[in-house]
Design a protein around this motif. Sequence first.
Motif, PDB file in Angstrom:
ATOM      1  N   ILE A  32     -12.454 -13.373   7.551  1.00 50.30           N
ATOM      2  CA  ILE A  32     -12.082 -11.849   7.882  1.00 50.30           C
ATOM      3  C   ILE A  32     -11.072 -11.469   7.202  1.00 50.30           C
ATOM      4  CG2 ILE A  32     -12.834 -10.512  10.066  1.00 50.30           C
ATOM      5  CD1 ILE A  32     -13.454 -12.471  11.661  1.00 50.30           C
ATOM      6  N   VAL A  33      -9.879 -12.053   7.638  1.00 47.17           N
ATOM      7  CA  VAL A  33      -8.635 -11.334   6.835  1.00 47.17           C
ATOM      8  C   VAL A  33      -8.962 -11.111   5.826  1.00 47.17           C
ATOM      9  CG1 VAL A  33      -6.481 -11.781   6.383  1.00 47.17           C
ATOM     10  CG2 VAL A  33      -7.097 -12.306   8.831  1.00 47.17           C
ATOM     11  N   LEU A  34      -8.888 -12.333   4.518  1.00 46.69           N
ATOM     12  CA  LEU A  34      -9.390 -12.172   3.103  1.00 46.69           C
ATOM     13  C   LEU A  34     -10.649 -11.095   2.542  1.00 46.69           C
ATOM     14  CD1 LEU A  34      -9.373 -16.233   2.062  1.00 46.69           C
ATOM     15  CD2 LEU A  34      -7.215 -14.316   2.673  1.00 46.69           C
ATOM     16  N   GLU A  35     -11.726 -10.930   3.679  1.00 49.49           N
ATOM     17  CA  GLU A  35     -12.419  -9.741   3.129  1.00 49.49           C
ATOM     18  C   GLU A  35     -12.073  -9.197   3.560  1.00 49.49           C
ATOM     19  OE1 GLU A  35     -14.830 -10.162   1.432  1.00 49.49           O
ATOM     20  OE2 GLU A  35     -15.069 -13.254   1.198  1.00 49.49           O
ATOM     21  N   ALA A  36     -10.994  -8.434   4.415  1.00 48.28           N
ATOM     22  CA  ALA A  36     -10.466  -7.839   4.769  1.00 48.28           C
ATOM     23  C   ALA A  36      -9.222  -6.751   3.736  1.00 48.28           C
ATOM     24  CB  ALA A  36     -10.018  -7.044   6.238  1.00 48.28           C
ATOM     25  N   ALA A  37      -8.657  -7.613   3.129  1.00 51.45           N
ATOM     26  CA  ALA A  37      -7.842  -7.393   2.277  1.00 51.45           C
ATOM     27  C   ALA A  37      -8.527  -6.757   0.772  1.00 51.45           C
ATOM     28  CB  ALA A  37      -7.309  -8.539   2.148  1.00 51.45           C
ATOM     29  N   GLU A  38      -9.606  -7.736   0.500  1.00 53.79           N
ATOM     30  CA  GLU A  38     -10.660  -6.873  -0.235  1.00 53.79           C
ATOM     31  C   GLU A  38     -10.681  -6.183  -0.304  1.00 53.79           C
ATOM     32  OE1 GLU A  38     -13.491  -9.512  -1.774  1.00 53.79           O
ATOM     33  OE2 GLU A  38     -12.210 -11.755  -2.207  1.00 53.79           O
ATOM     34  N   LEU A  39     -11.008  -5.709   0.944  1.00 51.49           N
ATOM     35  CA  LEU A  39     -11.664  -3.907   1.066  1.00 51.49           C
ATOM     36  C   LEU A  39     -10.546  -3.580   1.207  1.00 51.49           C
ATOM     37  CD1 LEU A  39     -13.998  -1.721   2.602  1.00 51.49           C
ATOM     38  CD2 LEU A  39     -13.006  -2.880   4.650  1.00 51.49           C
ATOM     39  N   ALA A  40      -9.294  -4.033   1.721  1.00 51.42           N
ATOM     40  CA  ALA A  40      -8.222  -2.726   1.109  1.00 51.42           C
ATOM     41  C   ALA A  40      -7.345  -2.468   0.172  1.00 51.42           C
ATOM     42  CB  ALA A  40      -6.736  -3.806   2.323  1.00 51.42           C
ATOM     43  N   GLU A  41      -7.934  -3.579  -1.346  1.00 46.71           N
ATOM     44  CA  GLU A  41      -7.465  -3.510  -2.166  1.00 46.71           C
ATOM     45  C   GLU A  41      -7.543  -2.433  -2.613  1.00 46.71           C
ATOM     46  OE1 GLU A  41      -7.627  -7.308  -4.028  1.00 46.71           O
ATOM     47  OE2 GLU A  41      -7.085  -6.576  -6.199  1.00 46.71           O
ATOM     48  N   HIS A  42      -9.098  -1.318  -2.444  1.00 42.59           N
ATOM     49  CA  HIS A  42      -9.526  -0.513  -3.436  1.00 42.59           C
ATOM     50  C   HIS A  42      -9.061   0.532  -2.696  1.00 42.59           C
ATOM     51  CE1 HIS A  42     -13.302  -2.338  -4.105  1.00 42.59           C
ATOM     52  NE2 HIS A  42     -13.279  -2.795  -2.756  1.00 42.59           N
ATOM     53  N   THR A  43      -7.952   0.759  -2.160  1.00 43.24           N
ATOM     54  CA  THR A  43      -6.980   1.736  -1.883  1.00 43.24           C
ATOM     55  C   THR A  43      -5.785   1.551  -2.084  1.00 43.24           C
ATOM     56  OG1 THR A  43      -7.195   1.841   0.542  1.00 43.24           O
ATOM     57  CG2 THR A  43      -8.509   3.105  -0.878  1.00 43.24           C
ATOM     58  N   GLN A  44      -5.766   0.445  -2.516  1.00 49.93           N
ATOM     59  CA  GLN A  44      -4.020  -0.258  -3.038  1.00 49.93           C
ATOM     60  C   GLN A  44      -2.963   0.777  -3.443  1.00 49.93           C
ATOM     61  OE1 GLN A  44      -3.396  -4.276  -5.738  1.00 49.93           O
ATOM     62  NE2 GLN A  44      -2.115  -4.360  -5.082  1.00 49.93           N
ATOM     63  N   TRP A  45      -3.404   1.367  -4.159  1.00 51.58           N
ATOM     64  CA  TRP A  45      -2.056   2.092  -5.401  1.00 51.58           C
ATOM     65  C   TRP A  45      -2.468   3.427  -4.902  1.00 51.58           C
ATOM     66  CZ3 TRP A  45       1.696  -0.715  -5.724  1.00 51.58           C
ATOM     67  CH2 TRP A  45       1.416  -2.059  -6.067  1.00 51.58           C
ATOM     68  N   ALA A  46      -3.536   4.306  -3.681  1.00 54.12           N
ATOM     69  CA  ALA A  46      -4.416   5.390  -3.762  1.00 54.12           C
ATOM     70  C   ALA A  46      -3.431   6.274  -3.309  1.00 54.12           C
ATOM     71  CB  ALA A  46      -5.894   5.418  -3.309  1.00 54.12           C
ATOM     72  N   ARG A  47      -3.027   7.360  -3.952  1.00 53.61           N
ATOM     73  CA  ARG A  47      -2.145   8.243  -3.297  1.00 53.61           C
ATOM     74  C   ARG A  47      -3.603   8.868  -2.287  1.00 53.61           C
ATOM     75  NH1 ARG A  47      -0.351   9.453  -8.231  1.00 53.61           N
ATOM     76  NH2 ARG A  47       1.879   8.227  -8.214  1.00 53.61           N
ATOM     77  N   ASP A  48      -2.733  10.176  -1.225  1.00 50.44           N
ATOM     78  CA  ASP A  48      -3.877  10.787  -0.146  1.00 50.44           C
ATOM     79  C   ASP A  48      -4.725  11.787  -1.019  1.00 50.44           C
ATOM     80  OD1 ASP A  48      -2.165   9.899   1.610  1.00 50.44           O
ATOM     81  OD2 ASP A  48      -1.483  11.586   1.629  1.00 50.44           O
ATOM     82  N   SER A  49      -4.383  12.183  -2.136  1.00 51.42           N
ATOM     83  CA  SER A  49      -5.461  12.763  -2.769  1.00 51.42           C
ATOM     84  C   SER A  49      -6.309  11.956  -3.658  1.00 51.42           C
ATOM     85  CB  SER A  49      -4.749  13.936  -3.891  1.00 51.42           C
ATOM     86  OG  SER A  49      -3.836  12.820  -4.856  1.00 51.42           O
ATOM     87  N   GLU A  50      -6.140  11.224  -4.167  1.00 50.46           N
ATOM     88  CA  GLU A  50      -6.897  10.496  -5.025  1.00 50.46           C
ATOM     89  C   GLU A  50      -8.356   9.762  -3.898  1.00 50.46           C
ATOM     90  OE1 GLU A  50      -3.458   8.725  -8.347  1.00 50.46           O
ATOM     91  OE2 GLU A  50      -3.932   7.978  -6.750  1.00 50.46           O
ATOM     92  N   LEU A  51      -8.311   9.253  -2.727  1.00 53.11           N
ATOM     93  CA  LEU A  51      -9.031   8.673  -1.784  1.00 53.11           C
ATOM     94  C   LEU A  51     -10.299   9.105  -1.817  1.00 53.11           C
ATOM     95  CD1 LEU A  51      -6.809   8.432   1.547  1.00 53.11           C
ATOM     96  CD2 LEU A  51      -7.291   6.973   0.105  1.00 53.11           C
ATOM     97  N   ALA A  52     -10.774   9.993  -2.020  1.00 54.78           N
ATOM     98  CA  ALA A  52     -12.251  10.907  -2.007  1.00 54.78           C
ATOM     99  C   ALA A  52     -12.332  10.228  -2.948  1.00 54.78           C
ATOM    100  CB  ALA A  52     -12.391  12.054  -2.145  1.00 54.78           C
TER     101      ALA A  52
END
Lengths: 114, 114, 114, 114
Positions: A32-52
């Motif tokens: 579950i940690v590893l899958e959650a890390a893959e989910l978090a990777e999508h916003t690894q470098w995203a600034r607030d304005s880039e999230l959408a």
Amino acid sequence: MLSENLRRDILKFREERDWSQFHNLRTLSTSIVLEAAELAEHTQWARDSELAAVVAERKPMIEQEVADIVILLTYLAEDLGIDVEHAVDEKLKFNAKRYPVELAKGSARKYDQL
Amino acid sequence: MLSENLRRDILKFREERDWSQFHNLRTLSTSIVLEAAELAEHTQWARDSELAAVVAERKPMIEQEVADIVILLTYLAEDLGIDVEHAVDEKLKFNAKRYPVELAKGSARKYDQL
Amino acid sequence: MLSENLRRDILKFREERDWSQFHNLRTLSTSIVLEAAELAEHTQWARDSELAAVVAERKPMIEQEVADIVILLTYLAEDLGIDVEHAVDEKLKFNAKRYPVELAKGSARKYDQL
Amino acid sequence: MLSENLRRDILKFREERDWSQFHNLRTLSTSIVLEAAELAEHTQWARDSELAAVVAERKPMIEQEVADIVILLTYLAEDLGIDVEHAVDEKLKFNAKRYPVELAKGSARKYDQL
């Protein structure tokens, strides 16, 4: 979150592959940690304005990671005999005491800093 | 996993506290990682032979961590418009192709090493 | 990052407590994940504009989490016979090929999307 | 852990690519979590008896993940002005009080359960 039919499909998928021999609290929680890390990777470098924009571009991949976590939670709940409905209901009551509306409203602070 | 009633309770809990302003793909996925890490902490040092005892001793805490992850997933699905049932159904079909029974049965290998 | 003297202090700390019996690639890498999660918890809800304030307020705690990760890496390197200097040097060369300056400059994209 | 020369190489690598604009406590700590998760993935399904074989087979990949974590820690320490040597030294003293030899010897328990 899941119908009884879909829950059975998830368990059948595992049974057909004889995978429950690999599953225990340690391997499933690590997974579950590893899958959650893959989910978090999508916003690894995203600034607030880039999230959408990240959500708009990557929705299908995000849905896959979410599904992976739900599937793993289903195995864990099955193996440990956890009634997820009941556990969530209890946790909401617990959190309601930790985060009373009058203190927690509009605050992102942890309960021990309210 | 969750009845429609309980899903509404989870969302109402958040609305009463005006917390959705803090929630986006980044903060929710990070939070799922953190809760999954707390779940994994229960078996941080456990040898294979000690796993059953960990579950027996810590079941209530484990249920709380599982509930936390389900609550966060519910917020994420709500905010991103993810149909969890549909996403899991699609992922099972996807996984069935990646892990055909005749290759994957009894194996813990990743799809690209089968 | 560490002097030879400090490296010896870290190993001596473990030896005095007879803790190496609990250490292997699985327990140490899990522990690094858990400590990294504690580090990430400091910015769990932080907006871009709040990051500087988090660092200013929580520097001592952040230093403790960083130290924990370095200590765990030291145990792992010792037990697996990893020459960290050499590994980093090799990884920089590897990354230089994956991320050539002319393609990677000013971009946060992963190597397979440059 | 790292010579001054290698530390400079790590920082020069980043400067040449103009990457420090993407680095802050949040993005770097998230990245450390993600790299640590990749390290942990090597033992995701490993039973105790399989751990030595995993290390033997995957040593080069393990060294790469360790290097990635050290590189990220170097950026974080540089940007936040953390003296890693000093932080580790302080943490060892702190841990020595939390885990006195006479209580902690041969035990994997957390300090609050000794």
